[in-house]
Design a protein around this motif. Structure first.
Motif, short mmCIF file in Angstrom:
data_model
loop_
_atom_site.label_atom_id
_atom_site.label_comp_id
_atom_site.label_asym_id
_atom_site.label_seq_id
_atom_site.Cartn_x
_atom_site.Cartn_y
_atom_site.Cartn_z
N GLU A 218 0.83 -1.21 0.00
CA GLU A 218 0.00 0.00 0.00
C GLU A 218 0.86 1.25 0.00
OE1 GLU A 218 -2.99 0.24 3.00
OE2 GLU A 218 -3.74 -1.77 2.57
N GLU A 219 1.91 1.26 0.81
CA GLU A 219 2.78 2.44 0.90
C GLU A 219 3.46 2.73 -0.43
OE1 GLU A 219 5.41 1.62 4.11
OE2 GLU A 219 3.86 1.90 5.63
N VAL A 220 3.94 1.69 -1.10
CA VAL A 220 4.60 1.88 -2.39
C VAL A 220 3.61 2.40 -3.42
CG1 VAL A 220 5.71 0.66 -4.31
CG2 VAL A 220 6.42 0.21 -1.96
N HIS B 143 -7.86 0.34 -1.06
CA HIS B 143 -6.99 -0.84 -1.14
C HIS B 143 -7.77 -2.04 -0.62
CE1 HIS B 143 -3.18 0.97 -2.18
NE2 HIS B 143 -3.36 1.92 -1.27
N ALA B 144 -7.57 -3.19 -1.26
CA ALA B 144 -8.23 -4.41 -0.81
C ALA B 144 -7.33 -5.61 -1.14
CB ALA B 144 -9.59 -4.56 -1.47
N TYR B 145 -7.59 -6.72 -0.45
CA TYR B 145 -6.80 -7.94 -0.62
C TYR B 145 -7.75 -9.12 -0.73
CZ TYR B 145 -3.15 -4.83 0.86
OH TYR B 145 -2.30 -3.76 0.94
N ILE B 146 -7.48 -10.02 -1.66
CA ILE B 146 -8.29 -11.21 -1.84
C ILE B 146 -7.95 -12.18 -0.71
CG2 ILE B 146 -8.90 -13.12 -3.36
CD1 ILE B 146 -9.67 -10.40 -4.49
N GLU B 147 -8.93 -12.49 0.12
CA GLU B 147 -8.72 -13.40 1.26
C GLU B 147 -9.00 -14.85 0.87
OE1 GLU B 147 -7.97 -12.91 4.71
OE2 GLU B 147 -7.19 -11.04 3.94
N GLU B 148 -10.10 -15.08 0.14
CA GLU B 148 -10.49 -16.47 -0.13
C GLU B 148 -11.40 -16.51 -1.35
OE1 GLU B 148 -12.98 -20.02 2.17
OE2 GLU B 148 -12.66 -18.10 3.15
N GLN B 149 -11.26 -17.57 -2.14
CA GLN B 149 -12.18 -17.87 -3.23
C GLN B 149 -12.96 -19.10 -2.77
OE1 GLN B 149 -12.54 -15.98 -5.81
NE2 GLN B 149 -10.58 -15.10 -6.39
N GLY C 140 -4.63 -13.62 -1.88
CA GLY C 140 -3.50 -12.85 -1.41
C GLY C 140 -3.14 -11.68 -2.31
N GLU C 141 -3.82 -11.54 -3.42
CA GLU C 141 -3.49 -10.50 -4.37
C GLU C 141 -4.01 -9.14 -3.89
OE1 GLU C 141 -3.04 -10.53 -9.15
OE2 GLU C 141 -4.27 -12.00 -8.16
N HIS C 142 -3.23 -8.09 -4.17
CA HIS C 142 -3.59 -6.71 -3.80
C HIS C 142 -4.40 -6.12 -4.94
CE1 HIS C 142 -2.31 -2.30 -3.80
NE2 HIS C 142 -3.18 -2.44 -2.81
N ILE C 143 -5.61 -5.59 -4.64
CA ILE C 143 -6.41 -4.93 -5.66
C ILE C 143 -6.73 -3.52 -5.19
CG2 ILE C 143 -7.40 -7.06 -6.57
CD1 ILE C 143 -9.91 -6.53 -5.00
N VAL C 144 -7.00 -2.66 -6.14
CA VAL C 144 -7.37 -1.29 -5.84
C VAL C 144 -8.76 -1.06 -6.40
CG1 VAL C 144 -6.80 1.13 -6.20
CG2 VAL C 144 -4.98 -0.54 -5.91
N LEU C 145 -9.72 -0.79 -5.52
CA LEU C 145 -11.09 -0.53 -5.94
C LEU C 145 -11.20 0.95 -6.27
CD1 LEU C 145 -12.78 -2.53 -3.06
CD2 LEU C 145 -12.27 -3.33 -5.35
#
Length: 168
Positions: free
Chosen positions: A45-47, A119-125, A89-94
């Motif tokens: 997120e910081e980067v 900012h959001a992160y995929i926790e589980e499918q 575990g992937e970082h997504i930006v909404l």
């Protein structure tokens, strides 16, 4: 490189873009996605915030648009949405933010707010609960039983960020 494409709410939303070396490929039409090249979520997120000149907003909430539905989110929430084509575990930006609120002010988009992202992160499918569908017609000896089990994605909200004002 992460970029956003389109922003008309009635059309197809913005795009998910996979972060690779130099190329971006649209995958889905609701948010932006970036591969988790970094190990820590805060570092990721910081980067992203530093590269794109975003500032985090503390103690706020946002209403975001994901897969045709709207969700009110705050930092740390876990929401269940329809399946999102991303890895765990992937970082997504909404980037489809409709409303942002804090204790002191509320910003409402018409229909979107351009310079806010989440900012959001995929926790589980996972799969949703099984639904049994039973159809019948009385006095006709017609009975059919089918079932449905939808696909879902659990998303953890990281933080709400604000970009620079765009001068026209």
């Amino acid at each position: 490189m992460i970029r956003n494409v389109g922003s008309n709410l009635m059309k197809s939303s913005s795009s998910i873009l996979l972060r690779t070396n130099q190329q971006s490929t649209p995958l889905f039409k609701n948010f932006t996605i970036s591969a988790p090249n970094l190990t820590s979520t805060e570092t990721s997120e910081e980067v992203y915030n530093f590269k794109n000149q975003f500032t985090p907003i503390k103690d706020s909430f946002a209403v975001v648009h994901i897969s045709g539905k709207q969700y009110k989110v705050i930092e740390g929430d876990v929401i269940m949405t329809d399946k999102v084509p991303a890895d765990v575990g992937e970082h997504i930006v909404l980037d489809k933010v409709l409303l942002v609120g804090t204790k002191s002010e509320t910003i409402v988009g018409t229909p979107l707010i351009n310079n806010f992202k989440v900012h959001a992160y995929i926790e589980e499918q996972a799969k949703t609960e099984h639904v049994t569908i039973f159809k019948h017609k009385p006095r006709k000896n017609y009975k059919r039983t089918t079932g449905f089990q939808g696909l879902a994605t659990y998303i953890r909200i990281g933080g709400i960020i604000k970009g620079q004002e765009i001068a026209n």
